[in-house]
Motif scaffolding. Structure first.
Motif, PDB file in Angstrom:
ATOM      1  N   VAL A   1      45.639  44.150  38.535  1.00 14.65           N
ATOM      2  CA  VAL A   1      44.428  43.478  39.013  1.00 14.65           C
ATOM      3  C   VAL A   1      44.673  42.890  40.402  1.00 14.65           C
ATOM      4  N   GLU A   2      44.223  43.624  41.386  1.00  9.98           N
ATOM      5  CA  GLU A   2      44.292  43.212  42.789  1.00  9.98           C
ATOM      6  C   GLU A   2      43.026  43.698  43.464  1.00  9.98           C
ATOM      7  N   ASP A   3      42.649  43.097  44.575  1.00 11.45           N
ATOM      8  CA  ASP A   3      41.444  43.519  45.277  1.00 11.45           C
ATOM      9  C   ASP A   3      41.752  44.718  46.167  1.00 11.45           C
ATOM     10  N   TRP A   4      40.705  45.364  46.667  1.00  8.94           N
ATOM     11  CA  TRP A   4      40.883  46.584  47.460  1.00  8.94           C
ATOM     12  C   TRP A   4      41.741  46.334  48.703  1.00  8.94           C
ATOM     13  N   PHE A   5      41.614  45.140  49.302  1.00  8.81           N
ATOM     14  CA  PHE A   5      42.336  44.858  50.539  1.00  8.81           C
ATOM     15  C   PHE A   5      43.785  44.455  50.302  1.00  8.81           C
ATOM     16  N   HIS A   6      44.208  44.339  49.035  1.00  3.91           N
ATOM     17  CA  HIS A   6      45.611  44.058  48.732  1.00  3.91           C
ATOM     18  C   HIS A   6      46.467  45.325  48.712  1.00  3.91           C
ATOM     19  N   ALA A   7      45.837  46.485  48.627  1.00  2.00           N
ATOM     20  CA  ALA A   7      46.584  47.741  48.505  1.00  2.00           C
ATOM     21  C   ALA A   7      47.526  47.926  49.691  1.00  2.00           C
TER      22      ALA A   7
ATOM     23  N   TRP B   1      42.829  38.684  54.673  1.00  2.00           N
ATOM     24  CA  TRP B   1      42.303  38.793  53.315  1.00  2.00           C
ATOM     25  C   TRP B   1      41.075  37.911  53.073  1.00  2.00           C
ATOM     26  N   GLU B   2      41.147  36.671  53.513  1.00  2.00           N
ATOM     27  CA  GLU B   2      40.062  35.733  53.212  1.00  2.00           C
ATOM     28  C   GLU B   2      38.729  36.176  53.810  1.00  2.00           C
ATOM     29  N   ALA B   3      38.779  36.930  54.897  1.00  2.00           N
ATOM     30  CA  ALA B   3      37.553  37.382  55.547  1.00  2.00           C
ATOM     31  C   ALA B   3      36.958  38.627  54.888  1.00  2.00           C
ATOM     32  N   CYS B   4      37.703  39.250  53.980  1.00  6.80           N
ATOM     33  CA  CYS B   4      37.236  40.486  53.340  1.00  6.80           C
ATOM     34  C   CYS B   4      36.317  40.188  52.162  1.00  6.80           C
ATOM     35  N   GLU B   5      35.402  41.101  51.905  1.00  7.77           N
ATOM     36  CA  GLU B   5      34.517  40.998  50.736  1.00  7.77           C
ATOM     37  C   GLU B   5      35.328  41.232  49.464  1.00  7.77           C
ATOM     38  N   SER B   6      35.289  40.274  48.547  1.00  6.97           N
ATOM     39  CA  SER B   6      35.995  40.438  47.284  1.00  6.97           C
ATOM     40  C   SER B   6      35.152  41.257  46.318  1.00  6.97           C
ATOM     41  N   ARG B   7      35.762  42.291  45.734  1.00  7.89           N
ATOM     42  CA  ARG B   7      35.063  43.179  44.815  1.00  7.89           C
ATOM     43  C   ARG B   7      35.812  43.329  43.492  1.00  7.89           C
ATOM     44  N   VAL B   8      36.930  42.594  43.341  1.00  7.38           N
ATOM     45  CA  VAL B   8      37.802  42.797  42.188  1.00  7.38           C
ATOM     46  C   VAL B   8      37.159  42.364  40.876  1.00  7.38           C
ATOM     47  N   GLU B   9      36.335  41.330  40.921  1.00  7.87           N
ATOM     48  CA  GLU B   9      35.778  40.823  39.668  1.00  7.87           C
ATOM     49  C   GLU B   9      34.828  41.829  39.024  1.00  7.87           C
ATOM     50  N   SER B  10      33.921  42.396  39.805  1.00  8.96           N
ATOM     51  CA  SER B  10      32.948  43.336  39.247  1.00  8.96           C
ATOM     52  C   SER B  10      33.613  44.606  38.735  1.00  8.96           C
ATOM     53  N   SER B  11      34.589  45.122  39.470  1.00  8.79           N
ATOM     54  CA  SER B  11      35.243  46.363  39.036  1.00  8.79           C
ATOM     55  C   SER B  11      36.136  46.127  37.813  1.00  8.79           C
ATOM     56  N   THR B  12      36.773  44.953  37.735  1.00  8.83           N
ATOM     57  CA  THR B  12      37.588  44.648  36.551  1.00  8.83           C
ATOM     58  C   THR B  12      36.707  44.447  35.334  1.00  8.83           C
ATOM     59  N   MET B  13      35.565  43.794  35.502  1.00  6.26           N
ATOM     60  CA  MET B  13      34.637  43.622  34.377  1.00  6.26           C
ATOM     61  C   MET B  13      34.129  44.983  33.898  1.00  6.26           C
TER      62      MET B  13
ATOM     63  N   ARG C   1      43.127  48.616  23.874  1.00  8.08           N
ATOM     64  CA  ARG C   1      43.765  47.399  24.343  1.00  8.08           C
ATOM     65  C   ARG C   1      44.707  47.745  25.495  1.00  8.08           C
ATOM     66  N   ALA C   2      44.842  46.813  26.442  1.00  2.49           N
ATOM     67  CA  ALA C   2      45.626  47.090  27.646  1.00  2.49           C
ATOM     68  C   ALA C   2      46.363  45.833  28.095  1.00  2.49           C
ATOM     69  N   THR C   3      47.281  46.025  29.019  1.00  3.13           N
ATOM     70  CA  THR C   3      47.965  44.921  29.703  1.00  3.13           C
ATOM     71  C   THR C   3      47.415  44.843  31.123  1.00  3.13           C
ATOM     72  N   PHE C   4      46.984  43.645  31.514  1.00  7.19           N
ATOM     73  CA  PHE C   4      46.456  43.414  32.858  1.00  7.19           C
ATOM     74  C   PHE C   4      47.486  42.623  33.657  1.00  7.19           C
ATOM     75  N   PHE C   5      48.092  43.269  34.664  1.00  7.09           N
ATOM     76  CA  PHE C   5      49.025  42.592  35.547  1.00  7.09           C
ATOM     77  C   PHE C   5      48.204  41.958  36.674  1.00  7.09           C
ATOM     78  N   VAL C   6      47.981  40.659  36.562  1.00  4.67           N
ATOM     79  CA  VAL C   6      47.044  39.964  37.450  1.00  4.67           C
ATOM     80  C   VAL C   6      47.779  39.346  38.635  1.00  4.67           C
ATOM     81  N   LEU C   7      47.319  39.660  39.825  1.00  3.98           N
ATOM     82  CA  LEU C   7      47.864  39.045  41.019  1.00  3.98           C
ATOM     83  C   LEU C   7      47.471  37.568  41.054  1.00  3.98           C
TER      84      LEU C   7
ATOM     85  N   ILE D   1      46.511  51.788  36.508  1.00  5.18           N
ATOM     86  CA  ILE D   1      45.365  52.003  37.384  1.00  5.18           C
ATOM     87  C   ILE D   1      45.008  50.656  38.004  1.00  5.18           C
ATOM     88  N   HIS D   2      44.267  50.682  39.119  1.00  6.90           N
ATOM     89  CA  HIS D   2      43.795  49.463  39.782  1.00  6.90           C
ATOM     90  C   HIS D   2      42.269  49.405  39.703  1.00  6.90           C
ATOM     91  N   PRO D   3      41.691  48.219  39.641  1.00 11.51           N
ATOM     92  CA  PRO D   3      40.217  48.128  39.637  1.00 11.51           C
ATOM     93  C   PRO D   3      39.568  48.763  40.862  1.00 11.51           C
TER      94      PRO D   3
END
Length: 304
Positions: A20-26, A38-50, A62-68, A232-234
């Motif tokens: 679980v990382e945002d697109w700009f963390h790749a 990073w702070e200036a980028c649009e965060s999209r991680v929440e919607s894609s993870t949901m 069931r899965a394991t979520f490695f959360v940044l 996989i990543h969100p």
């Protein structure tokens, strides 16, 4: 999309993991954005993870979520939603720095910050860790043990890669290896090629290869008696993420190849097999090996 029907061949021996990382963390994008942007980028991680949680729920997986930690600090409700849905919450570190570029004390601080944050949000111990870009190194294992982790899942027993780290004592034929008392390495899956293997655990490889071919590789791994571990990543199911004009053509390809197809492909993969959390995979693997050892002993006694 190929692989019709659910495959019970690998029941309880297939681990599903999500970083679980945002697109700009790749890592592919860091030359174009960098931590300071990073702070200036649009965060999209929440919607894609949901959306991934919905797919897993529909497939009863069931899965394991490695959360940044950086994400957890800004989206605490997302971490609670992951745990509330019955999935394992594990650590992806805090700042997404490559492990082998850190000093041991920097690594300790980064991982402890992430672990403490996640445990405060879930009210439960965090036992699993995955290094950003699979950049694990030998000296990090002892630190993870000291901090109370039970396993690492950062090693890719594959051919040379420009970012992956290295560990000794882990072989492709034993992807779950005990590195120390009550501490395990859960490797990302590969298809055997000599002493090493072709990456068959997710990421761009999963998006690039035909889906039927991918499923065939999974079944080959299971037939060989090895558990299968997928990641996989969100951001991989989010083709609407911003394009960066300054990105090199090679990194553009590595990051964006087949993003438009990935959500449907991921849903098909979830539906095609039975999945479990990585922490549970350790116990299943130990029980399976114990049963196999007992069966072998019985056969030898019968022969004698």
């Amino acid at each position: 999309m190929g692989c019709p029907g659910r495959d019970h061949q690998g029941c309880q021996r297939m681990g599903l993991s999500i970083d679980v990382e945002d697109w700009f963390h790749a890592e592919n994008l860091q030359g174009a954005i960098g931590h300071g942007g990073w702070e200036a980028c649009e965060s999209r991680v929440e919607s894609s993870t949901m959306r991934m949680l919905e797919i897993l729920d529909a497939g009863n997986a069931r899965a394991t979520f490695f959360v940044l930690g950086w994400v957890a600090e800004r989206c605490p409700q997302l971490v609670r939603a992951i745990r509330g849905a019955g999935h394992e919450v594990a650590s992806h570190g805090y700042d997404h720095g490559l492990v082998y570029k850190q000093r041991p004390h920097e690594f300790r601080q980064d991982v402890l910050r992430s672990k403490s944050l996640l445990e405060d949000l879930t009210g439960e111990p965090v036992y699993g860790y995955r290094a950003p870009s699979f950049s694990i190194t030998e000296w990090a294992i002892g630190i993870l043990q000291e901090l109370g982790f039970r396993y690492d899942s950062s090693y890719f027993p594959t051919l040379a890669h420009d970012r992956y780290g290295k560990l000794s004592g882990v072989e492709i034929d034993r992807p779950i290896a005990q590195l120390a008392p009550d501490f395990f390495e859960i490797s990302i899956s590969c298809v055997r090629l000599g002493k090493r293997g072709l990456p068959w655990g997710g990421g761009g490889y999963f998006r690039l290869l035909p889906f039927r071919v991918w499923c065939s590789g999974i079944r080959a791994i299971l037939r060989a008696g090895r558990p299968y571990v997928f990641y996989i990543h969100p951001w991989e199911i989010d083709p609407g993420q911003p394009r960066l004009a300054t990105l090199s053509p090679s990194n553009q390809f590595r990051h964006r190849v087949n993003l438009k197809r990935c959500e449907r492909r991921f849903a098909s993969l979830v539906d095609s097999f039975e999945w479990t959390r990585l922490l549970d995979l350790i116990d299943v693997d130990r029980a399976t090996r114990g049963a196999a050892t007992q069966a072998d002993s019985s056969k030898r006694r019968a022969i004698l």
